[in-house]
Motif scaffolding. Structure first.
Motif, PDB file in Angstrom:
ATOM      1  N   GLN A 138       0.832  -1.198   0.000  1.00  0.00           N
ATOM      2  CA  GLN A 138       0.000   0.000   0.000  1.00  0.00           C
ATOM      3  C   GLN A 138       0.871   1.254   0.000  1.00  0.00           C
ATOM      4  O   GLN A 138       0.565   2.256  -0.661  1.00  0.00           O
ATOM      5  CB  GLN A 138      -0.941  -0.017   1.208  1.00  0.00           C
ATOM      6  CG  GLN A 138      -1.989  -1.127   1.138  1.00  0.00           C
ATOM      7  CD  GLN A 138      -2.769  -1.278   2.426  1.00  0.00           C
ATOM      8  OE1 GLN A 138      -2.223  -1.123   3.520  1.00  0.00           O
ATOM      9  NE2 GLN A 138      -4.049  -1.578   2.321  1.00  0.00           N
ATOM     10  N   ASN A 139       1.996   1.194   0.729  1.00  0.00           N
ATOM     11  CA  ASN A 139       2.950   2.298   0.712  1.00  0.00           C
ATOM     12  C   ASN A 139       3.566   2.453  -0.682  1.00  0.00           C
ATOM     13  O   ASN A 139       3.747   3.579  -1.175  1.00  0.00           O
ATOM     14  CB  ASN A 139       4.036   2.051   1.748  1.00  0.00           C
ATOM     15  CG  ASN A 139       5.108   3.118   1.762  1.00  0.00           C
ATOM     16  OD1 ASN A 139       6.272   2.809   2.004  1.00  0.00           O
ATOM     17  ND2 ASN A 139       4.762   4.365   1.521  1.00  0.00           N
ATOM     18  N   LEU A 140       3.865   1.331  -1.333  1.00  0.00           N
ATOM     19  CA  LEU A 140       4.401   1.373  -2.694  1.00  0.00           C
ATOM     20  C   LEU A 140       3.413   2.050  -3.633  1.00  0.00           C
ATOM     21  O   LEU A 140       3.811   2.845  -4.499  1.00  0.00           O
ATOM     22  CB  LEU A 140       4.702  -0.052  -3.170  1.00  0.00           C
ATOM     23  CG  LEU A 140       5.122  -0.204  -4.638  1.00  0.00           C
ATOM     24  CD1 LEU A 140       6.436   0.515  -4.906  1.00  0.00           C
ATOM     25  CD2 LEU A 140       5.229  -1.683  -5.017  1.00  0.00           C
ATOM     26  N   ARG A 141       2.136   1.742  -3.474  1.00  0.00           N
ATOM     27  CA  ARG A 141       1.112   2.366  -4.319  1.00  0.00           C
ATOM     28  C   ARG A 141       1.118   3.886  -4.134  1.00  0.00           C
ATOM     29  O   ARG A 141       0.972   4.644  -5.104  1.00  0.00           O
ATOM     30  CB  ARG A 141      -0.254   1.783  -3.993  1.00  0.00           C
ATOM     31  CG  ARG A 141      -1.386   2.311  -4.834  1.00  0.00           C
ATOM     32  CD  ARG A 141      -2.661   1.533  -4.555  1.00  0.00           C
ATOM     33  NE  ARG A 141      -2.670   0.241  -5.246  1.00  0.00           N
ATOM     34  CZ  ARG A 141      -3.529  -0.739  -4.989  1.00  0.00           C
ATOM     35  NH1 ARG A 141      -4.449  -0.578  -4.042  1.00  0.00           N
ATOM     36  NH2 ARG A 141      -3.482  -1.871  -5.662  1.00  0.00           N
ATOM     37  N   ALA A 142       1.323   4.335  -2.911  1.00  0.00           N
ATOM     38  CA  ALA A 142       1.401   5.773  -2.653  1.00  0.00           C
ATOM     39  C   ALA A 142       2.653   6.376  -3.283  1.00  0.00           C
ATOM     40  O   ALA A 142       2.608   7.464  -3.865  1.00  0.00           O
ATOM     41  CB  ALA A 142       1.374   6.041  -1.145  1.00  0.00           C
ATOM     42  N   ASP A 143       3.782   5.671  -3.176  1.00  0.00           N
ATOM     43  CA  ASP A 143       5.034   6.167  -3.743  1.00  0.00           C
ATOM     44  C   ASP A 143       4.984   6.264  -5.262  1.00  0.00           C
ATOM     45  O   ASP A 143       5.626   7.131  -5.864  1.00  0.00           O
ATOM     46  CB  ASP A 143       6.198   5.256  -3.338  1.00  0.00           C
ATOM     47  CG  ASP A 143       6.623   5.457  -1.891  1.00  0.00           C
ATOM     48  OD1 ASP A 143       6.234   6.493  -1.306  1.00  0.00           O
ATOM     49  OD2 ASP A 143       7.332   4.591  -1.354  1.00  0.00           O
ATOM     50  N   VAL A 157       2.474   3.823 -12.998  1.00  0.00           N
ATOM     51  CA  VAL A 157       2.704   2.424 -12.650  1.00  0.00           C
ATOM     52  C   VAL A 157       1.572   1.961 -11.736  1.00  0.00           C
ATOM     53  O   VAL A 157       1.382   2.490 -10.644  1.00  0.00           O
ATOM     54  CB  VAL A 157       4.056   2.230 -11.927  1.00  0.00           C
ATOM     55  CG1 VAL A 157       4.261   0.753 -11.581  1.00  0.00           C
ATOM     56  CG2 VAL A 157       5.198   2.724 -12.791  1.00  0.00           C
ATOM     57  N   LYS A 158       0.812   0.980 -12.199  1.00  0.00           N
ATOM     58  CA  LYS A 158      -0.272   0.437 -11.383  1.00  0.00           C
ATOM     59  C   LYS A 158       0.274  -0.656 -10.471  1.00  0.00           C
ATOM     60  O   LYS A 158       0.962  -1.565 -10.934  1.00  0.00           O
ATOM     61  CB  LYS A 158      -1.382  -0.143 -12.258  1.00  0.00           C
ATOM     62  CG  LYS A 158      -2.212   0.912 -12.977  1.00  0.00           C
ATOM     63  CD  LYS A 158      -3.485   0.323 -13.549  1.00  0.00           C
ATOM     64  CE  LYS A 158      -4.341   1.401 -14.208  1.00  0.00           C
ATOM     65  NZ  LYS A 158      -5.646   0.903 -14.649  1.00  0.00           N
ATOM     66  N   VAL A 159      -0.041  -0.563  -9.185  1.00  0.00           N
ATOM     67  CA  VAL A 159       0.315  -1.617  -8.237  1.00  0.00           C
ATOM     68  C   VAL A 159      -0.881  -2.552  -8.132  1.00  0.00           C
ATOM     69  O   VAL A 159      -1.966  -2.149  -7.699  1.00  0.00           O
ATOM     70  CB  VAL A 159       0.686  -1.031  -6.870  1.00  0.00           C
ATOM     71  CG1 VAL A 159       0.945  -2.155  -5.861  1.00  0.00           C
ATOM     72  CG2 VAL A 159       1.908  -0.130  -6.996  1.00  0.00           C
TER      73      VAL A 159
END
Length: 426
Positions: free
Chosen positions: A342-347, A353-355
């Motif tokens: 979820q943090n990666l999606r925010a970054d 880039v879709k997570v």
């Protein structure tokens, strides 16, 4: 430190209700608000019903049909994102559900309902093309997230066409692996092997397959597929991850992390600490190493390129949502990794880039032989991941076990926790 994103994307400002619309879009669901008092279907998202002023608006799945009433082609824009994609086709759609919406329009939709891929669009002086004598075109509506992460409408031809996936606007909203470069972090597991085969069948141009330090290798039927290259990758080693990133990150379009670890073991068992360390080393710290090594390069390339880097896929057990004590330490590490994703999606927000987070039930592999059905075949998991990429879906719940857990989690997480405790005690 906040993400550094080059370039601009579509507007990202949305209300809380608008975010709910985007959340459904991330799951590939066409949902609109429907008033429970008078049955009025609402769009755009609202706080109160425009007809009866009731505040009881429920998000409801809607029929996907509609009529293209008028269209326009955007040929100039002050937004740098759209400048890279012009001409951009938009249209007014009368939904079968009721509302009239403004939507992106697939290039093979025609105002008389007949697809003509090679034709040149006509326009009036104002750029508007009304429905012709043949009548408004029937279209099939989908809702997906755009580069900013917000839900948008796209009108597709009512029936599939030969060149359906090649449309520029559809490709900006989806993440089809066809002709792209993909990394699978662990190709030695049953899920990893199935993933390689599914991606090859989907037309991926280059597939890098991670081979760990334990001496395992993927079978011949996998490593001999066209475009497959085996690469050394040990997620428990920072230098190994960074070395591979230095070699392939500048060319990578899609990263699929199949290196997950989920094993039996409760927290009170004597070997729980040792098991937990291994759980965290692969599930959490392994993902963290991947993010640090590949994330910055993928984010910058995606922000700069119109049609390049596009997706990061993470696989999780559904027990990342609520702990299953039979696999207590693994469930905990999965929860930590899910939070990290979820943090990666925010970054990566705004970069394009879709997570893609996949929550699944137990796989039918060697580690789950003692578990009763239902279990997922590895190829089911692989096909679901490829399908999510092709459709531009970001949140995937796979299998009856996962679907049941997710539904109960949405209803009441604390009740689900006690239900899982009861199941373990039974």
């Amino acid at each position: 430190m906040p993400p550094i994103v080059l370039g601009h994307g579509p507007s990202a400002a949305r209300s809380r209700k608008g975010i709910a619309f985007s959340t459904a879009a991330a799951e590939g669901r066409f949902r609109l608000q429907k008033c429970t008092a008078c049955s009025q279907v609402c769009y755009p998202p609202r706080e109160i019903c425009p007809k009866c002023w009731s505040m009881d608006l429920a998000w409801t799945d809607m029929p996907e049909g509609g009529l293209l009433m008028a269209e326009s082609t955007l040929r100039t824009s002050f937004n740098s994102y759209f400048q890279k994609h012009l001409p951009w086709r938009i249209g007014t759609i009368k939904l079968d559900a009721g509302p009239v919406v403004l939507a992106h329009v697939h290039g093979e939709v025609r105002s008389n309902g007949v697809g003509n891929p090679g034709a040149t669009l006509t326009s009036t002086e104002q750029g508007v093309v009304p429905a012709d004598a043949g009548g408004p075109a029937r279209v099939r509506m989908i809702v997906r997230t755009d580069k900013s992460g917000q839900g948008v409408f796209l009108a597709l031809p009512e029936k599939e066409t030969a060149h359906m996936t090649e449309d520029v606007q559809l490709r900006t909203l989806t993440r089809d692996p066809k002709s792209r470069c993909v990394l699978i972090t662990d190709g030695c597991t049953a899920a990893g092997r199935a993933m390689v085969q599914a991606l090859a069948a989907a037309g991926a141009a280059q597939i890098f397959v991670g081979i760990g330090a334990d001496g395992q290798d993927c079978p011949d039927e996998v490593k001999d597929l066209p475009g497959v290259s085996r690469v050394a990758l040990d997620l428990s080693s920072g230098p190994s991850v960074r070395e591979l990133a230095d070699k392939i990150a500048p060319a990578l379009d899609i990263l699929i992390n199949t290196a997950t670890f989920f094993r039996p073991g409760a927290a009170m068992e004597q070997r729980a600490t040792e098991t937990a360390r291994h759980d965290m080393e692969i599930n959490y710290f392994g993902l963290l190493r991947l993010i640090q090594a590949f994330g910055p390069v993928m984010r910058l390339r995606a922000a700069q390129e119109a049609d390049g880097v596009c997706a990061w896929v993470n696989l999780f057990s559904v027990y990342a949502l609520s702990n299953w004590s039979a696999c207590g330490t693994s469930s905990a590490s999965q929860a930590a990794a899910y939070s990290l994703s979820q943090n990666l999606r925010a970054d990566l927000a705004g970069s394009g880039v879709k997570v893609v987070n996949v929550l699944s039930g137990p796989l039918d592999d060697d580690w789950n032989l003692s578990l009763p059905p239902p279990k997922l075949a590895p190829r089911q998991l692989a096909d679901a991941v490829v399908g999510a990429l092709q459709q531009g879906i970001e949140n995937v719940t796979l299998g009856p076990v996962a679907e049941d857990i997710v539904q109960r989690f949405r209803e009441d997480p604390m009740v689900l926790e006690r239900e899982l405790i009861s199941r373990s005690a039974a």
